[in-house]
Each structure stands twice: as structure tokens, then as C-alpha cells.
Scaffold this motif. Structure first.
Motif, mmCIF file in Angstrom:
data_model
loop_
_atom_site.group_PDB
_atom_site.id
_atom_site.type_symbol
_atom_site.label_atom_id
_atom_site.label_comp_id
_atom_site.label_asym_id
_atom_site.label_seq_id
_atom_site.Cartn_x
_atom_site.Cartn_y
_atom_site.Cartn_z
ATOM 1 N N GLN A 108 7.755 13.638 9.634
ATOM 2 C CA GLN A 108 6.450 14.275 9.811
ATOM 3 C C GLN A 108 5.324 13.268 9.611
ATOM 4 O OE1 GLN A 108 5.664 17.653 10.578
ATOM 5 N NE2 GLN A 108 3.581 16.833 10.765
ATOM 6 N N LEU A 109 5.477 12.399 8.624
ATOM 7 C CA LEU A 109 4.462 11.375 8.365
ATOM 8 C C LEU A 109 4.349 10.411 9.548
ATOM 9 C CD1 LEU A 109 2.478 9.831 6.600
ATOM 10 C CD2 LEU A 109 4.417 8.792 5.402
ATOM 11 N N LEU A 110 5.480 10.006 10.104
ATOM 12 C CA LEU A 110 5.465 9.110 11.264
ATOM 13 C C LEU A 110 4.798 9.773 12.462
ATOM 14 C CD1 LEU A 110 9.055 7.545 11.040
ATOM 15 C CD2 LEU A 110 6.883 6.422 10.517
ATOM 16 N N PHE A 111 5.074 11.059 12.651
ATOM 17 C CA PHE A 111 4.446 11.800 13.745
ATOM 18 C C PHE A 111 2.933 11.824 13.572
ATOM 19 C CE2 PHE A 111 2.687 15.871 15.233
ATOM 20 C CZ PHE A 111 2.970 15.774 16.595
ATOM 21 N N ASN A 112 2.469 12.083 12.345
ATOM 22 C CA ASN A 112 1.025 12.137 12.091
ATOM 23 C C ASN A 112 0.361 10.777 12.226
ATOM 24 O OD1 ASN A 112 1.277 14.860 11.582
ATOM 25 N ND2 ASN A 112 1.258 14.669 9.356
ATOM 26 N N PHE B 208 -3.739 9.205 5.386
ATOM 27 C CA PHE B 208 -4.416 7.906 5.481
ATOM 28 C C PHE B 208 -5.425 7.885 6.631
ATOM 29 C CE2 PHE B 208 -0.085 7.362 3.875
ATOM 30 C CZ PHE B 208 -0.338 6.772 2.647
ATOM 31 N N SER B 209 -5.932 9.064 7.010
ATOM 32 C CA SER B 209 -6.845 9.152 8.153
ATOM 33 C C SER B 209 -8.174 8.454 7.907
ATOM 34 C CB SER B 209 -7.094 10.618 8.526
ATOM 35 O OG SER B 209 -7.588 11.349 7.415
ATOM 36 N N ASP B 210 -8.497 8.184 6.625
ATOM 37 C CA ASP B 210 -9.736 7.453 6.343
ATOM 38 C C ASP B 210 -9.531 5.949 6.490
ATOM 39 O OD1 ASP B 210 -8.008 7.408 4.188
ATOM 40 O OD2 ASP B 210 -9.602 7.284 2.692
ATOM 41 N N ARG B 211 -8.294 5.545 6.802
ATOM 42 C CA ARG B 211 -7.984 4.131 7.051
ATOM 43 C C ARG B 211 -7.248 4.026 8.384
ATOM 44 N NH1 ARG B 211 -7.048 4.709 1.501
ATOM 45 N NH2 ARG B 211 -8.176 3.232 0.171
ATOM 46 N N LEU B 212 -7.962 4.341 9.454
ATOM 47 C CA LEU B 212 -7.338 4.381 10.778
ATOM 48 C C LEU B 212 -6.744 3.043 11.186
ATOM 49 C CD1 LEU B 212 -9.919 6.585 12.729
ATOM 50 C CD2 LEU B 212 -7.690 7.251 11.825
ATOM 51 N N GLN B 213 -7.370 1.950 10.754
ATOM 52 C CA GLN B 213 -6.861 0.634 11.120
ATOM 53 C C GLN B 213 -5.545 0.316 10.419
ATOM 54 O OE1 GLN B 213 -9.433 1.239 9.211
ATOM 55 N NE2 GLN B 213 -9.237 0.053 7.320
ATOM 56 N N LEU B 214 -5.261 1.053 9.361
ATOM 57 C CA LEU B 214 -4.037 0.820 8.607
ATOM 58 C C LEU B 214 -2.857 1.620 9.160
ATOM 59 C CD1 LEU B 214 -2.917 -0.599 6.010
ATOM 60 C CD2 LEU B 214 -3.542 1.476 4.749
ATOM 61 N N GLU B 215 -3.137 2.675 9.925
ATOM 62 C CA GLU B 215 -2.091 3.585 10.370
ATOM 63 C C GLU B 215 -1.022 2.920 11.244
ATOM 64 O OE1 GLU B 215 -3.779 7.129 12.034
ATOM 65 O OE2 GLU B 215 -4.113 8.007 10.046
ATOM 66 N N PRO B 216 -1.378 2.064 12.243
ATOM 67 C CA PRO B 216 -0.322 1.429 13.047
ATOM 68 C C PRO B 216 0.610 0.554 12.206
ATOM 69 C CG PRO B 216 -2.456 1.217 14.127
ATOM 70 C CD PRO B 216 -2.729 1.728 12.753
ATOM 71 N N VAL B 217 0.040 -0.151 11.229
ATOM 72 C CA VAL B 217 0.853 -1.009 10.356
ATOM 73 C C VAL B 217 1.774 -0.144 9.502
ATOM 74 C CG1 VAL B 217 0.799 -2.728 8.508
ATOM 75 C CG2 VAL B 217 -0.947 -2.766 10.304
ATOM 76 N N LEU B 218 1.221 0.933 8.941
ATOM 77 C CA LEU B 218 2.016 1.845 8.128
ATOM 78 C C LEU B 218 3.152 2.467 8.940
ATOM 79 C CD1 LEU B 218 -0.447 3.860 5.859
ATOM 80 C CD2 LEU B 218 1.485 2.472 5.109
ATOM 81 N N PHE B 219 2.851 2.809 10.189
ATOM 82 C CA PHE B 219 3.873 3.423 11.037
ATOM 83 C C PHE B 219 5.070 2.487 11.207
ATOM 84 C CE2 PHE B 219 5.921 4.080 15.122
ATOM 85 C CZ PHE B 219 6.147 5.451 15.132
ATOM 86 N N VAL B 220 4.813 1.244 11.529
ATOM 87 C CA VAL B 220 5.899 0.269 11.741
ATOM 88 C C VAL B 220 6.678 0.025 10.446
ATOM 89 C CG1 VAL B 220 6.440 -2.119 12.360
ATOM 90 C CG2 VAL B 220 4.694 -0.864 13.644
ATOM 91 N N VAL B 221 5.944 -0.177 9.344
ATOM 92 C CA VAL B 221 6.589 -0.450 8.060
ATOM 93 C C VAL B 221 7.442 0.732 7.603
ATOM 94 C CG1 VAL B 221 6.188 -0.890 5.613
ATOM 95 C CG2 VAL B 221 4.838 -2.111 7.323
ATOM 96 N N LEU B 222 6.886 1.945 7.705
ATOM 97 C CA LEU B 222 7.612 3.132 7.258
ATOM 98 C C LEU B 222 8.821 3.415 8.139
ATOM 99 C CD1 LEU B 222 4.671 5.533 6.327
ATOM 100 C CD2 LEU B 222 6.147 4.259 4.789
ATOM 101 N N LEU B 223 8.703 3.147 9.430
ATOM 102 C CA LEU B 223 9.838 3.345 10.331
ATOM 103 C C LEU B 223 10.984 2.401 9.959
ATOM 104 C CD1 LEU B 223 11.078 4.674 12.823
ATOM 105 C CD2 LEU B 223 9.952 2.914 14.235
#
Length: 312
Positions: A80-84, A17-32
Motif C-alpha cells: 500500500q505504501l509503494l502504491f501511494n 511523506f507527501s510533504d516531501r514530494l522530492q523524496l518519494e521516488p527515492v523512498l519508492f526504490v529503496v522500500l521496493l
């Protein structure tokens, strides 16, 4: 990714999801959050199946196997996904990618076969209730569970070896959030027709064969249930099978979408979110689906909690 010398880097870069950098913090919290609930929910089912003697049946034996599979399957991908997602480093080592692909393929394939076995178990319970304990003996249950694991292992070993034998000509940017066969084939710089055929036939065996068994089993179940004159009896039979059918529909529907649709760059983002669904969301929802309307599991939870409160 940081200033890593890509020419000397032997691993892979998971673009995800590197083309959506603004989405990564939200994804990290949700996936965790999803990952934690996945571990808690599936661990609870395994513990209850072990602690409560009422759940020492073939159905909960297979359900415990499924819960263990879901935990391991998610664990092979999500950390691994959370780390990335947590920083600029989107890399995974060559060995890490091999291990991730092999384990996730093994567990995913095993789950496919196991869901088919669980349909057979439900068919025996509904269609042959008087002979159920004779048919589903512990030895047969262990044999079918072992066959599921062996099938998943064999399919994964073949596909992983063939994929990593392909020359990539220095390409190491994987347009996905984990090492999965369909997206990995796009890195090859040679004709991948043979690999595509192997993946297709492997998918037919691991996906369509269990689906055929499931459809046959539920066809028999529906035929028997419709003969039951009692509305309460029909409702009980459908409730018993409904949770399994829901899991089957969600898991196989998304997996078939990813592995059987034509490859297209336009659908890459869609593929990633669909993959996210069956690698993260479904393993979390499975415990809820199997327990919300299940009196046996709810009773076991109350019994275990009651024992704990009494011991205090």
C-alpha cells in the motif's frame, strides 16, 4: 491526491511523506528493494528450517514463525505504501484501513510475545542443556506459539474495534503512511482518553510483559554463562543468544518509542521514520542477524546448495 471528491470519499488519505514530494521516488526504490530482500531472506529461513533435519529444533521452529510474521507484517503495510508513493493517489478505503490496522496490530503483537518465548527457549538451552529436549517438547512449543498468536489477535481485535467506533466528524486525512492506532486517534473529534488508556495498557501487556520475561531469561543466562570456566564455552553461549538480543533491542526499542512517548505534532515526522524502521528495515535485517554468525544455518545453506548442484 487527484481530484477526488473528499466529501463523498468514505476512506482515508494517507499523507505520509507527501510533504516531501522530492523524496518519494527515492523512498519508492529503496522500500521496493528492502521489501524484495525481506521476502527472500525470510523465505530462505523458513525453507531451510523445513528442508534440513538438523534445524528441526525448537529454536528454528520459533525462528520460522518469526520469519513468517515478518513477511506478513511487512506485506500488510509496504505494498500500500509503494502504491501511494508511486502516484498522486494517497487514498486507502475504509475496509482496507480496518484490515491493515487489524493485521499489522495482530502480527506486531504476536511478534512481541514470540520474542519473549524465544528468550525462554534460549534460557532453557543454556541453563538446562541436559533437560532441554524434555522441557521444550514439540507440544509445548506449539502451545507457546499458539498463545503468541491468540494474544496478538485478541489485543488487535479490541484496539481496532474501539478505534473505529470513534466519531471523526468527516476527518479523513491521516498524518501517517499506514493505519496505525496512535496517529488514527488524532482524527477523533471526541475525548479519546479511554482509547489512550486502552492503547497504553495494551502496549504494557504486549511490550513490557515480554521484555520482563526477556530480561529475566537473560539474567539467568548471564548468571550461568559467567560460571563457565571455558572462554570458548562462554563465547558460544553469547553468540547463540546475541542475535536474538539484537533483534529484541531493535524491535522493542522503536516500538516503545512510538507507543509510549507523549503525542506531539512536532514529532510526527520523526514518528513516521521510526515506524518505517520497525515495519520495513527490521524485518529485512532479521534474517541477516540470525544467519551471519550462525553455523547451523550456514551449514544448511551449503548442504541445500550442494544437493542442488549434485542433482544437476
Amino acid at each position: 491526491m487527484g481530484q477526488k471528491n473528499e466529501s463523498s470519499f468514505a476512506g482515508f488519505i494517507l499523507l505520509g511523506f507527501s510533504d516531501r514530494l522530492q523524496l518519494e521516488p527515492v523512498l519508492f526504490v529503496v522500500l521496493l528493494i528492502f521489501y524484495v530482500f525481506t521476502l527472500l531472506g525470510n523465505t530462505t529461513i523458513i525453507a531451510l528450517s523445513y528442508l534440513d533435519a538438523c534445524l528441526h529444533t525448537p529454536m528454528y521452529f520459533f525462528l520460522s514463525n518469526l520469519s513468517f510474521l515478518d513477511m506478513c507484517y511487512t506485506t500488510s503495510i509496504v505494498p500500500q505504501l509503494l502504491f501511494n508513493l508511486s502516484g498522486e493517489d494517497k487514498s486507502i478505503s475504509f475496509g482496507g484501513c480496518v484490515v491493515q490496522m487489524f493485521i499489522s496490530l495482530t502480527l506486531g503483537g504476536t511478534e512481541c510475545i514470540l520474542l519473549g518465548v524465544m528468550a525462554f527457549d534460549r534460557c532453557a538451552a543454556v541453563c538446562r542443556p541436559l533437560h532441554y529436549t524434555v522441557i521444550m517438547q514439540p507440544r509445548l512449543c506449539a502451545l507457546m506459539a499458539s498463545a503468541s498468536w491468540v494474544s496478538g489477535f485478541a489485543n488487535s481485535l479490541l484496539q481496532t474495534v474501539l478505534v473505529f467506533l470513534l466519531p471523526r466528524c468527516g476527518r479523513n486525512k491521516l498524518a501517517h503512511f499506514f493505519c496505525e492506532v496512535p496517529s488514527f486517534l488524532k482524527l477523533a473529534c471526541v475525548d479519546t482518553t479511554m482509547n489512550v488508556y486502552v492503547t497504553f495498557f495494551g502496549s504494557v501487556i504486549m511490550l513490557l510483559t515480554p521484555i520482563s520475561l526477556i530480561m529475566f531469561s537473560y539474567g539467568q543466562i548471564v548468571r550461568v554463562v559467567l560460571r563457565i570456566k571455558s572462554t570458548a564455552g562462554q563465547r558460544k553461549a553469547f553468540v547463540t543468544c546475541g542475535s536474538h538480543l539484537t533483534v529484541v533491542s531493535l524491535f522493542f526499542g522503536t516500538a516503545i518509542y512510538v507507543y509510549f512517548q507523549p503525542s506531539s505534532s512536532d514529532s510526527q515526522d520523526q514518528d513516521e521514520f521510526v515506524s518505517l524502521f520497525y515495519t520495513v528495515i527490521i524485518p529485512m535485517t532479521n534474517p541477516l542477524i540470525y544467519t551471519l554468525r550462525n553455523r547451523d544455518v550456514n551449514g544448511a545453506i551449503k548442504k541445500v546448495l550442494w544437493k542442488d548442484s549434485d542433482s544437476r
